[in-house]
Design a protein around this motif. Structure first.
Motif, PDB file in Angstrom:
ATOM      1  N   ALA A 167       0.821  -1.212   0.000  1.00 30.87           N
ATOM      2  CA  ALA A 167       0.000   0.000   0.000  1.00 30.87           C
ATOM      3  C   ALA A 167       0.855   1.261   0.000  1.00 30.87           C
ATOM      4  O   ALA A 167       0.457   2.291  -0.539  1.00 30.87           O
ATOM      5  CB  ALA A 167      -0.927   0.003   1.219  1.00 30.87           C
ATOM      6  N   ASP A 168       2.039   1.186   0.599  1.00 28.48           N
ATOM      7  CA  ASP A 168       2.909   2.351   0.687  1.00 28.48           C
ATOM      8  C   ASP A 168       3.583   2.602  -0.656  1.00 28.48           C
ATOM      9  O   ASP A 168       4.087   1.679  -1.309  1.00 28.48           O
ATOM     10  CB  ASP A 168       3.963   2.137   1.779  1.00 28.48           C
ATOM     11  CG  ASP A 168       4.783   3.382   2.019  1.00 28.48           C
ATOM     12  OD1 ASP A 168       4.217   4.413   2.390  1.00 28.48           O
ATOM     13  OD2 ASP A 168       6.012   3.317   1.796  1.00 28.48           O
ATOM     14  N   HIS A 169       3.606   3.872  -1.075  1.00 29.44           N
ATOM     15  CA  HIS A 169       4.186   4.225  -2.378  1.00 29.44           C
ATOM     16  C   HIS A 169       5.691   3.955  -2.411  1.00 29.44           C
ATOM     17  O   HIS A 169       6.222   3.497  -3.432  1.00 29.44           O
ATOM     18  CB  HIS A 169       3.907   5.700  -2.673  1.00 29.44           C
ATOM     19  CG  HIS A 169       4.441   6.158  -3.994  1.00 29.44           C
ATOM     20  ND1 HIS A 169       3.922   5.734  -5.210  1.00 29.44           N
ATOM     21  CD2 HIS A 169       5.474   6.991  -4.304  1.00 29.44           C
ATOM     22  CE1 HIS A 169       4.598   6.291  -6.203  1.00 29.44           C
ATOM     23  NE2 HIS A 169       5.544   7.054  -5.670  1.00 29.44           N
ATOM     24  N   GLU A 170       6.377   4.228  -1.302  1.00 28.27           N
ATOM     25  CA  GLU A 170       7.828   4.011  -1.257  1.00 28.27           C
ATOM     26  C   GLU A 170       8.177   2.541  -1.436  1.00 28.27           C
ATOM     27  O   GLU A 170       9.117   2.193  -2.149  1.00 28.27           O
ATOM     28  CB  GLU A 170       8.383   4.532   0.064  1.00 28.27           C
ATOM     29  CG  GLU A 170       9.898   4.369   0.202  1.00 28.27           C
ATOM     30  CD  GLU A 170      10.419   4.860   1.538  1.00 28.27           C
ATOM     31  OE1 GLU A 170      11.604   4.654   1.820  1.00 28.27           O
ATOM     32  OE2 GLU A 170       9.602   5.453   2.309  1.00 28.27           O
ATOM     33  N   TRP A 171       7.408   1.664  -0.782  1.00 22.60           N
ATOM     34  CA  TRP A 171       7.676   0.235  -0.910  1.00 22.60           C
ATOM     35  C   TRP A 171       7.324  -0.274  -2.305  1.00 22.60           C
ATOM     36  O   TRP A 171       7.952  -1.221  -2.801  1.00 22.60           O
ATOM     37  CB  TRP A 171       6.898  -0.536   0.156  1.00 22.60           C
ATOM     38  CG  TRP A 171       7.652  -0.632   1.442  1.00 22.60           C
ATOM     39  CD1 TRP A 171       7.474   0.131   2.563  1.00 22.60           C
ATOM     40  CD2 TRP A 171       8.730  -1.520   1.721  1.00 22.60           C
ATOM     41  NE1 TRP A 171       8.372  -0.232   3.532  1.00 22.60           N
ATOM     42  CE2 TRP A 171       9.161  -1.248   3.042  1.00 22.60           C
ATOM     43  CE3 TRP A 171       9.380  -2.505   0.999  1.00 22.60           C
ATOM     44  CZ2 TRP A 171      10.207  -1.933   3.641  1.00 22.60           C
ATOM     45  CZ3 TRP A 171      10.424  -3.201   1.591  1.00 22.60           C
ATOM     46  CH2 TRP A 171      10.820  -2.918   2.902  1.00 22.60           C
ATOM     47  N   ARG A 172       6.355   0.310  -2.940  1.00 26.35           N
ATOM     48  CA  ARG A 172       6.071  -0.072  -4.326  1.00 26.35           C
ATOM     49  C   ARG A 172       7.245   0.254  -5.233  1.00 26.35           C
ATOM     50  O   ARG A 172       7.647  -0.570  -6.075  1.00 26.35           O
ATOM     51  CB  ARG A 172       4.813   0.648  -4.807  1.00 26.35           C
ATOM     52  CG  ARG A 172       3.513   0.129  -4.221  1.00 26.35           C
ATOM     53  CD  ARG A 172       2.314   0.858  -4.812  1.00 26.35           C
ATOM     54  NE  ARG A 172       1.059   0.364  -4.265  1.00 26.35           N
ATOM     55  CZ  ARG A 172      -0.138   0.820  -4.608  1.00 26.35           C
ATOM     56  NH1 ARG A 172      -0.238   1.805  -5.506  1.00 26.35           N
ATOM     57  NH2 ARG A 172      -1.231   0.318  -4.076  1.00 26.35           N
ATOM     58  N   LEU A 173       7.804   1.452  -5.057  1.00 24.55           N
ATOM     59  CA  LEU A 173       8.965   1.832  -5.877  1.00 24.55           C
ATOM     60  C   LEU A 173      10.160   0.931  -5.578  1.00 24.55           C
ATOM     61  O   LEU A 173      10.888   0.523  -6.492  1.00 24.55           O
ATOM     62  CB  LEU A 173       9.324   3.291  -5.613  1.00 24.55           C
ATOM     63  CG  LEU A 173       8.358   4.342  -6.167  1.00 24.55           C
ATOM     64  CD1 LEU A 173       8.819   5.736  -5.779  1.00 24.55           C
ATOM     65  CD2 LEU A 173       8.247   4.221  -7.680  1.00 24.55           C
TER      66      LEU A 173
END
Length: 369
Positions: free
Chosen positions: A203-209
């Motif tokens: 859900a976190d954008h940083e972890w997706r990147l």
């Protein structure tokens, strides 16, 4: 007055009190011991499961690694308006065709030598007659110390009962082959959707990147590794075939293909190929020196490839440590046999990529030398 009393008790000299802020040795807490024990038990359990369930996990892990290596080729074909599912089938068919071609080159001389093993054994015994004097000297030394001497006249070649166990060790079962190819085709065909699902799982954008960077790095590193190693081993196979042709070895094309194939297994493969060239050279040459020419030239080629070519091309790009490669090779070969040795370097690359992206740059580091 209080100072005089304390001075009197201490013999008239002021004794400094211990500094409470001084460095104390680290104390191992019970929670740390429990955490270390649990992690150790988890690692042992995972290794035991991978060892016992080798027939299930080996085809799956191999398909994932090989599929990740071949995914850039599927992406290339997809950009040329070829559906990814069709691209997966074409790529796997091409890989199977190449493997069948190599097996055909290798199997012909291998079957011939296997049927002629008794004859080759007697010929090898005759060629090694120059070791009769060292053996006689060794028998004299044994006789001086009262040891039981060995008679060279009673020397016999051991019975050839290693063929079936060796084939069983090297050859996976038909079920493992079927599972590997089925997963490989499905993995290549669905890798794009699988990547998207793994990225969107966070859900976190940083972890997706971060997940996207990890997957891109693994795909790029493994694809580059496969292409580079294949080209290097292809060159080693051509050089070995030329050496065998110049030195008069039988079936130089088959020996070159065998050298290229065995070179995919670091350390173990070149050593096995060197032994094969020594035996074949001695059997097919009139003198021992002539029989060792091909093996010596091959050792020179492997020395150049292992110390200059591969470290320059792969070592600088992937920063693989020689000790880490050797330990990974020993561990995965022990765990999963020859295919584990093939997977050792790719799995090490995956581990290095995960370490690079999951451990931040500002984490505690050792001081410089």
């Amino acid at each position: 007055m209080p100072e005089s009393k304390s001075g009197a008790k201490s013999g008239g000299r002021g004794i400094p009190l211990p500094d409470s802020n001084a460095e104390q040795p680290p104390v191992i807490r019970r929670a740390e011991v429990v955490a270390f024990t649990l992690v150790s038990l988890l690692i042992i359990t995972v290794i035991a499961v991978l060892y016992v369930a080798k027939a299930f996990f080996l085809p799956i892990v191999t398909a994932f690694i090989v599929g990740t290596m071949l995914s850039p080729a599927a992406t290339f074909l997809e950009k040329r308006r070829i559906p990814r599912s069709v691209s997966a089938v074409l790529i796997v068919t091409g890989v199977c065709g190449g493997l069948a071609f190599i097996v055909g080159l290798i199997s012909s001389p291998l079957m011939e030598w296997t049927t002629r093993l008794p004859e080759l054994g007697s010929r090898l015994k005759d060629k090694l007659h120059l070791f009769d004097r060292p053996l006689a000297l060794w028998q004299q030394v044994q006789g001086m110390f009262g040891a039981e001497s060995l008679s060279t006249s009673k020397f016999e070649m051991p019975k050839i009962d290693w063929v079936q166990p060796t084939v069983e060790f090297l050859s996976p079962t038909f079920t493992e082959f079927l599972l590997f190819f089925a997963i490989l085709v499905l993995f290549i065909a669905s890798w794009k959707d699988l990547r998207r699902a793994m990225v969107m799982n966070f859900a976190d954008h940083e972890w997706r990147l971060r997940t996207l960077r990890i997957l891109n790095a693994i795909e790029t590193s493994l694809g580059g590794y496969l292409m580079t190693v294949t080209m290097i081993n292809f060159g080693v196979g051509i050089a070995t075939g030329l050496i065998c042709a110049v030195t008069g070895m039988p079936n130089p094309a088959g020996l070159g293909a065998l050298a290229a194939t065995l070179n995919f297994f670091p350390i173990i493969g070149p050593v096995a190929m060197f032994i094969i060239l020594v035996v074949v050279g001695i059997l097919n040459s009139s003198t021992l020196g002539a029989g060792l020419m091909a093996a010596g030239a091959f050792a020179g080629v492997i020395f150049i490839e292992g110390h200059f070519v591969t470290p320059t091309i792969i070592g600088r790009r992937l920063q693989l440590n020689a000790l880490a490669v050797f330990l990974a090779l020993a561990f995965w070969t022990w765990l999963w046999g020859p295919m584990g040795g093939f997977l050792a370097s790719p799995l090490l690359i995956v581990g290095l990529v995960l370490k690079e992206h999951l451990m931040p740059v500002n984490s505690p580091q050792l001081p410089p030398d």
